[in-house]
Design a protein around this motif. Structure first.
Motif, short mmCIF file in Angstrom:
data_model
loop_
_atom_site.label_atom_id
_atom_site.label_comp_id
_atom_site.label_asym_id
_atom_site.label_seq_id
_atom_site.Cartn_x
_atom_site.Cartn_y
_atom_site.Cartn_z
N LEU A 13 0.83 -1.21 0.00
CA LEU A 13 0.00 0.00 0.00
C LEU A 13 0.86 1.25 0.00
CD1 LEU A 13 -2.89 -0.95 2.49
CD2 LEU A 13 -2.99 -0.81 -0.01
N ARG A 14 1.96 1.21 0.72
CA ARG A 14 2.86 2.37 0.75
C ARG A 14 3.49 2.63 -0.63
NH1 ARG A 14 5.06 1.41 6.88
NH2 ARG A 14 3.39 2.62 7.83
N LYS A 15 3.63 1.56 -1.41
CA LYS A 15 4.15 1.70 -2.79
C LYS A 15 3.02 2.01 -3.77
CE LYS A 15 7.92 -1.51 -1.95
NZ LYS A 15 8.42 -2.88 -2.18
N GLN A 16 1.80 2.11 -3.26
CA GLN A 16 0.60 2.40 -4.05
C GLN A 16 0.37 1.35 -5.15
OE1 GLN A 16 1.00 6.50 -5.31
NE2 GLN A 16 0.48 7.25 -3.27
N SER A 17 0.60 0.10 -4.80
CA SER A 17 0.42 -1.01 -5.72
C SER A 17 -1.07 -1.29 -5.92
CB SER A 17 1.10 -2.27 -5.17
OG SER A 17 0.61 -3.42 -5.79
N PRO A 18 -1.57 -1.16 -7.17
CA PRO A 18 -2.98 -1.46 -7.43
C PRO A 18 -3.35 -2.90 -7.06
CG PRO A 18 -2.03 -0.29 -9.29
CD PRO A 18 -0.90 -0.64 -8.36
N LYS A 19 -2.42 -3.81 -7.27
CA LYS A 19 -2.67 -5.22 -6.94
C LYS A 19 -2.89 -5.38 -5.43
CE LYS A 19 -0.66 -9.83 -7.37
NZ LYS A 19 0.49 -10.61 -7.81
N THR A 20 -2.06 -4.71 -4.65
CA THR A 20 -2.20 -4.77 -3.19
C THR A 20 -3.49 -4.10 -2.75
OG1 THR A 20 0.20 -4.75 -2.95
CG2 THR A 20 -1.09 -4.22 -0.99
N VAL A 57 -7.74 5.06 3.89
CA VAL A 57 -6.73 4.04 4.17
C VAL A 57 -5.59 4.14 3.15
CG1 VAL A 57 -6.26 1.55 4.12
CG2 VAL A 57 -8.25 2.42 5.34
N PHE A 58 -5.94 4.20 1.88
CA PHE A 58 -4.91 4.23 0.83
C PHE A 58 -4.11 5.53 0.84
CE2 PHE A 58 -7.81 1.23 -1.79
CZ PHE A 58 -7.42 0.15 -1.00
N SER A 59 -4.74 6.64 1.20
CA SER A 59 -4.01 7.91 1.18
C SER A 59 -3.30 8.22 2.49
CB SER A 59 -4.96 9.06 0.80
OG SER A 59 -5.98 9.19 1.75
N ASN A 60 -3.65 7.49 3.55
CA ASN A 60 -3.01 7.75 4.86
C ASN A 60 -2.23 6.56 5.39
OD1 ASN A 60 -4.01 10.50 5.57
ND2 ASN A 60 -5.99 9.49 5.28
N ILE A 61 -1.85 5.65 4.54
CA ILE A 61 -1.15 4.44 4.98
C ILE A 61 0.17 4.76 5.70
CG2 ILE A 61 0.02 4.03 2.78
CD1 ILE A 61 -1.44 1.37 5.21
N GLU A 62 0.75 5.90 5.38
CA GLU A 62 2.00 6.30 6.05
C GLU A 62 1.78 6.50 7.55
OE1 GLU A 62 4.98 6.20 4.68
OE2 GLU A 62 4.06 5.65 2.77
N PHE A 71 -3.04 -4.04 11.63
CA PHE A 71 -3.57 -3.33 10.47
C PHE A 71 -5.10 -3.36 10.50
CE2 PHE A 71 -5.10 -3.34 6.05
CZ PHE A 71 -4.67 -2.07 5.66
N GLN A 72 -5.67 -4.52 10.83
CA GLN A 72 -7.12 -4.66 10.86
C GLN A 72 -7.74 -3.72 11.90
OE1 GLN A 72 -8.67 -8.63 10.74
NE2 GLN A 72 -10.59 -8.04 11.67
N THR A 73 -7.14 -3.59 13.07
CA THR A 73 -7.66 -2.69 14.10
C THR A 73 -7.55 -1.24 13.65
OG1 THR A 73 -7.10 -4.28 15.83
CG2 THR A 73 -7.49 -2.02 16.54
N TRP A 74 -6.44 -0.89 13.01
CA TRP A 74 -6.25 0.46 12.47
C TRP A 74 -7.33 0.74 11.42
CZ3 TRP A 74 -4.42 2.16 7.53
CH2 TRP A 74 -4.05 3.51 7.46
N LEU A 75 -7.57 -0.23 10.57
CA LEU A 75 -8.60 -0.11 9.53
C LEU A 75 -9.98 0.09 10.18
CD1 LEU A 75 -9.28 -0.37 6.48
CD2 LEU A 75 -9.36 -2.82 6.82
N TYR A 76 -10.26 -0.65 11.24
CA TYR A 76 -11.53 -0.51 11.94
C TYR A 76 -11.64 0.88 12.54
CZ TYR A 76 -15.73 -1.51 14.46
OH TYR A 76 -17.02 -1.48 14.90
N ARG A 77 -10.54 1.41 13.06
CA ARG A 77 -10.55 2.75 13.64
C ARG A 77 -10.94 3.78 12.59
NH1 ARG A 77 -5.68 5.24 17.27
NH2 ARG A 77 -6.76 7.11 17.97
N ILE A 78 -10.39 3.65 11.40
CA ILE A 78 -10.73 4.56 10.31
C ILE A 78 -12.21 4.41 9.95
CG2 ILE A 78 -10.33 5.11 7.87
CD1 ILE A 78 -7.35 4.42 8.40
N ALA A 79 -12.69 3.17 9.88
CA ALA A 79 -14.11 2.92 9.56
C ALA A 79 -15.01 3.53 10.63
CB ALA A 79 -14.37 1.42 9.41
N TYR A 80 -14.65 3.35 11.87
CA TYR A 80 -15.44 3.89 12.98
C TYR A 80 -15.48 5.42 12.91
CZ TYR A 80 -16.64 5.23 17.77
OH TYR A 80 -17.23 5.82 18.88
#
Length: 187
Positions: A13-20, A57-62, A71-80
């Motif tokens: 994600l930090r490399k902005q890989s579309p596949k990832t 998530v994609f723009s703030n992965i840094e 990562f999943q908990t961080w993702l949930y925090r963003i969703a919340y």
């Protein structure tokens, strides 16, 4: 806390890989949508918030810090946070159960355990119906704890609570409130 798979995903994600990015959407998309849909009423609004979550998530992965959470908990925090922000901006009038007379606080822990301890199909349906009468923050704590099996520490991180004790107290009060709502729905 963070697995090698998550580390690999974060690097991609930090490399902005579309596949990832596709892989993250496939792996976590259903999880995120169910979290958002529990807080945001209306399928269209939930889908909008869902998309906003992954843009963030994609723009703030840094900003992801593996020493603070998975990562999943961080993702949930963003969703919340995205869901709560959306609800604040929308300012739709919603009616929630208010316990002005303290009737929910008067419910004993034995009554709460009796309600939640026997997870019959009817009880599960009543719990789902009762959740709709809770404000989003209380609904989130209940669903994170019971439906997502998150720890108190993870919930405190997601909700940015000052301590795990705050979450424990809020969980206890919300369980009693939910029990009172269920009693009202049964009658």
């Amino acid at each position: 806390m963070t697995t090698e798979t998550e580390i690999s995903l974060v690097e991609g994600l930090r490399k902005q890989s579309p596949k990832t990015q596709r892989h993250v959407l496939e792996r976590y998309g259903g999880f995120v949508f169910s979290q958002v849909a529990r807080l945001v009423p209306g399928n269209e609004d939930a889908e909008e918030v869902y998309q906003d979550v992954f843009v963030k998530v994609f723009s703030n992965i840094e900003n992801f810090d593996a020493s603070k959470s998975s990562f999943q908990t961080w993702l949930y925090r963003i969703a919340y946070n995205t869901s709560v922000s959306f609800l604040r901006q929308k300012r739709q009038p919603m009616i929630y159960f208010e316990d002005n007379e303290g009737k929910a606080e008067a419910i004993s822990e034995d009554e709460v355990e009796a309600t939640f301890g026997h997870a019959s199909q009817e009880t599960v349906m009543l719990i789902r119906a009762a959740l709709k009468h809770l404000p989003p923050d209380e609904r989130a704590i209940i669903t994170m704890f019971y439906f997502d099996d998150m720890s108190i520490k993870e919930i405190a991180y997601v909700t940015e609570a000052s301590s795990t004790g705050v979450i424990c107290s809020k969980l206890q009060r919300t369980r009693k409130k939910l029990c009172k709502i269920i009693q009202m729905l049964r009658s």
